[in-house]
Design a protein around this motif. Structure first.
Motif, PDB file in Angstrom:
ATOM      1  N   ILE A  60       0.838  -1.204   0.000  1.00 47.72           N
ATOM      2  CA  ILE A  60       0.000   0.000   0.000  1.00 47.72           C
ATOM      3  C   ILE A  60       0.875   1.257   0.000  1.00 47.72           C
ATOM      4  O   ILE A  60       0.636   2.204  -0.754  1.00 47.72           O
ATOM      5  N   ILE A  61       1.903   1.251   0.830  1.00 45.11           N
ATOM      6  CA  ILE A  61       2.784   2.415   0.931  1.00 45.11           C
ATOM      7  C   ILE A  61       3.490   2.671  -0.399  1.00 45.11           C
ATOM      8  O   ILE A  61       3.620   3.812  -0.847  1.00 45.11           O
ATOM      9  N   GLY A  62       3.947   1.604  -1.051  1.00 42.65           N
ATOM     10  CA  GLY A  62       4.577   1.759  -2.354  1.00 42.65           C
ATOM     11  C   GLY A  62       3.649   2.415  -3.359  1.00 42.65           C
ATOM     12  O   GLY A  62       4.059   3.302  -4.125  1.00 42.65           O
ATOM     13  N   ALA A  63       2.384   2.004  -3.337  1.00 42.09           N
ATOM     14  CA  ALA A  63       1.400   2.587  -4.250  1.00 42.09           C
ATOM     15  C   ALA A  63       1.090   4.036  -3.877  1.00 42.09           C
ATOM     16  O   ALA A  63       0.907   4.890  -4.751  1.00 42.09           O
ATOM     17  N   LEU A  64       1.040   4.324  -2.580  1.00 40.92           N
ATOM     18  CA  LEU A  64       0.793   5.699  -2.130  1.00 40.92           C
ATOM     19  C   LEU A  64       1.927   6.623  -2.556  1.00 40.92           C
ATOM     20  O   LEU A  64       1.696   7.776  -2.949  1.00 40.92           O
ATOM     21  N   ILE A  65       3.166   6.120  -2.473  1.00 37.22           N
ATOM     22  CA  ILE A  65       4.326   6.922  -2.895  1.00 37.22           C
ATOM     23  C   ILE A  65       4.166   7.352  -4.343  1.00 37.22           C
ATOM     24  O   ILE A  65       4.326   8.530  -4.689  1.00 37.22           O
ATOM     25  N   GLU A  66       3.831   6.403  -5.198  1.00 44.40           N
ATOM     26  CA  GLU A  66       3.700   6.701  -6.626  1.00 44.40           C
ATOM     27  C   GLU A  66       2.587   7.713  -6.888  1.00 44.40           C
ATOM     28  O   GLU A  66       2.743   8.624  -7.714  1.00 44.40           O
ATOM     29  N   GLU A  67       1.467   7.563  -6.188  1.00 44.49           N
ATOM     30  CA  GLU A  67       0.347   8.483  -6.389  1.00 44.49           C
ATOM     31  C   GLU A  67       0.693   9.887  -5.911  1.00 44.49           C
ATOM     32  O   GLU A  67       0.380  10.880  -6.579  1.00 44.49           O
ATOM     33  N   ILE A 189      -9.761  -2.217   3.389  1.00 45.28           N
ATOM     34  CA  ILE A 189      -9.806  -3.645   3.106  1.00 45.28           C
ATOM     35  C   ILE A 189      -8.928  -3.877   1.879  1.00 45.28           C
ATOM     36  O   ILE A 189      -9.340  -3.610   0.743  1.00 45.28           O
ATOM     37  N   ASN A 190      -7.717  -4.337   2.121  1.00 45.43           N
ATOM     38  CA  ASN A 190      -6.801  -4.607   1.019  1.00 45.43           C
ATOM     39  C   ASN A 190      -7.039  -6.020   0.483  1.00 45.43           C
ATOM     40  O   ASN A 190      -7.702  -6.826   1.127  1.00 45.43           O
ATOM     41  N   LYS A 191      -6.498  -6.288  -0.703  1.00 45.30           N
ATOM     42  CA  LYS A 191      -6.730  -7.575  -1.372  1.00 45.30           C
ATOM     43  C   LYS A 191      -8.236  -7.794  -1.551  1.00 45.30           C
ATOM     44  O   LYS A 191      -8.777  -8.874  -1.296  1.00 45.30           O
ATOM     45  N   LYS A 225     -11.918  -0.007  -0.113  1.00 39.88           N
ATOM     46  CA  LYS A 225     -11.363  -1.250  -0.644  1.00 39.88           C
ATOM     47  C   LYS A 225     -10.202  -0.921  -1.577  1.00 39.88           C
ATOM     48  O   LYS A 225     -10.272   0.036  -2.357  1.00 39.88           O
ATOM     49  N   THR A 226      -9.155  -1.715  -1.493  1.00 42.32           N
ATOM     50  CA  THR A 226      -8.016  -1.548  -2.394  1.00 42.32           C
ATOM     51  C   THR A 226      -7.498  -2.906  -2.848  1.00 42.32           C
ATOM     52  O   THR A 226      -7.699  -3.914  -2.171  1.00 42.32           O
ATOM     53  N   ILE A 227      -6.853  -2.886  -3.998  1.00 48.13           N
ATOM     54  CA  ILE A 227      -6.038  -4.028  -4.439  1.00 48.13           C
ATOM     55  C   ILE A 227      -4.676  -3.420  -4.750  1.00 48.13           C
ATOM     56  O   ILE A 227      -4.394  -3.002  -5.874  1.00 48.13           O
ATOM     57  N   ALA A 228      -3.860  -3.323  -3.729  1.00 45.08           N
ATOM     58  CA  ALA A 228      -2.621  -2.552  -3.827  1.00 45.08           C
ATOM     59  C   ALA A 228      -1.686  -3.086  -4.901  1.00 45.08           C
ATOM     60  O   ALA A 228      -0.977  -2.317  -5.551  1.00 45.08           O
ATOM     61  N   GLU A 232      -5.314  -0.569  -7.619  1.00 47.66           N
ATOM     62  CA  GLU A 232      -6.744  -0.239  -7.622  1.00 47.66           C
ATOM     63  C   GLU A 232      -7.170   0.336  -6.272  1.00 47.66           C
ATOM     64  O   GLU A 232      -6.831  -0.198  -5.220  1.00 47.66           O
ATOM     65  N   GLY A 233      -7.911   1.430  -6.331  1.00 50.38           N
ATOM     66  CA  GLY A 233      -8.408   2.081  -5.123  1.00 50.38           C
ATOM     67  C   GLY A 233      -7.417   3.027  -4.473  1.00 50.38           C
ATOM     68  O   GLY A 233      -7.750   3.699  -3.489  1.00 50.38           O
ATOM     69  N   ILE A 234      -6.206   3.133  -5.018  1.00 49.78           N
ATOM     70  CA  ILE A 234      -5.167   3.962  -4.406  1.00 49.78           C
ATOM     71  C   ILE A 234      -5.454   5.444  -4.612  1.00 49.78           C
ATOM     72  O   ILE A 234      -5.315   6.253  -3.684  1.00 49.78           O
TER      73      ILE A 234
END
Length: 311
Positions: A60-67, A189-191, A225-228, A232-234
């Motif tokens: 999740i953190i990796g995806a947040l960094i990119e966003e 809710i990840n995954k 909901k996310t699918i990190a 998705e959802g980020i």
């Protein structure tokens, strides 16, 4: 030291790394630098990511960094790994998982061991958050150890808190328990591609809607909901983080939370110094103390500790 601090403020990554090491290990020069950086701090929006192990916090953190990079922000990350109860060292698995993100511009990631601290955030972690804030990172993400209900100390350390859970493993029940239920501004809710995701969503939403507690700051927690792994959802998650930031600023809570972080940092630094003195005194006088009546031993040790503190 002044030259190292100047280079770090200008964004030199090697200088930042060296400076943070001095601060983390409470080097006298590091504390001087921290004092200077603290004068510059107070602008960063800080986000805590907590939840049980395996919830996908690092992903999740990796995806947040990119966003956040897409939105033009400078991102600092403090990742706290569990430490050995014996050596206080850590395997630093987060550092390995986030290695590719460390190569990105305007991103600085720092891993550190919890050193046995059970509250989710140690004095060292707060010092690094303060330093990154002073170095100009305007979005700071903090990942806690992920020990569930013990991670409640992050409340006084960050502006927004996301509690991660995974559907289909019974982990969503963790979000219904006291303590962890009361700290989240977001329940993620990840995954969420798992078939049990909708049931998890309903369970947590029901727990929030029916909770007989006062949510912190008057903000009713959101469930997302996310699918990190797929990103998705980020975007929606970052949008809600920024919505919460605006809410805190409108209520005058944003700056108040920074003062709470500074206060907690001071408290934890003093606690650590007292604990070190206590541990040393116990090691030196253990054989003597155990032969005394219980309260006599307590009073004797306390008197010695106070004497050392007054020196």
């Amino acid at each position: 030291m002044s030259e190292l601090l100047d280079r770090a403020i200008k964004g030199d990554e090697l200088s930042i790394a060296r400076l943070l090491t001095k601060i983390e290990y409470v080097d006298p020069q590091g504390l001087i630098a921290l004092e200077e950086l603290s004068k510059r701090a107070g602008k960063a929006f800080t986000i805590g990511i907590t939840g049980i192990p395996g919830a996908g916090k690092s992903t999740i953190i990796g995806a947040l960094i990119e966003e956040y990079l897409k939105r033009g922000h400078k991102v600092g990350v403090v990742m706290i790994d569990p430490s050995s109860p014996f050596t206080k060292g850590s395997f630093m698995g987060n550092r390995i998982r986030m290695q590719e993100k460390t190569m990105l511009d305007n991103v600085f990631i720092r891993s550190l061991a919890s050193r046995g601290h059970l509250g989710g955030v140690s004095a060292e972690a707060l010092m690094l958050i303060e330093a990154l804030d002073g170095l100009g990172f305007d979005r700071i993400i903090v990942e806690t150890v992920g020990a569930g209900q013990t991670d409640t100390e992050i409340v006084s350390s960050v502006h927004s808190i996301a509690v991660l859970t995974v559907p289909g493993t019974g982990d969503e029940i963790q979000a219904l328990k006291a303590g962890i239920m009361e700290i989240g501004d977001f329940y993620v809710i990840n995954k969420a591609d798992r078939p049990e995701a909708e049931a998890s969503y309903i369970s947590i939403k029901f727990a929030i809607d029916s909770a007989e507690i006062n949510f912190r700051d008057g903000w009713k927690p959101l469930v997302l909901k996310t699918i990190a792994t797929k990103g998705e959802g980020i975007k929606e998650l970052v949008d809600t983080f920024e919505e919460h930031r605006s809410f805190l600023e409108s209520k005058g809570i944003f700056s108040k939370r920074i003062l709470e972080r500074k206060s907690k940092m001071i408290e934890l630094i003093v606690r650590r110094e007292i604990e070190q003195l206590l541990q040393k005194s116990m090691e030196e006088r253990k054989e003597e103390l155990i032969k005394l009546p219980l309260m006599n031993a307590v009073y004797s040790l306390r008197a010695e500790l106070l004497k050392k503190m007054n020196k």
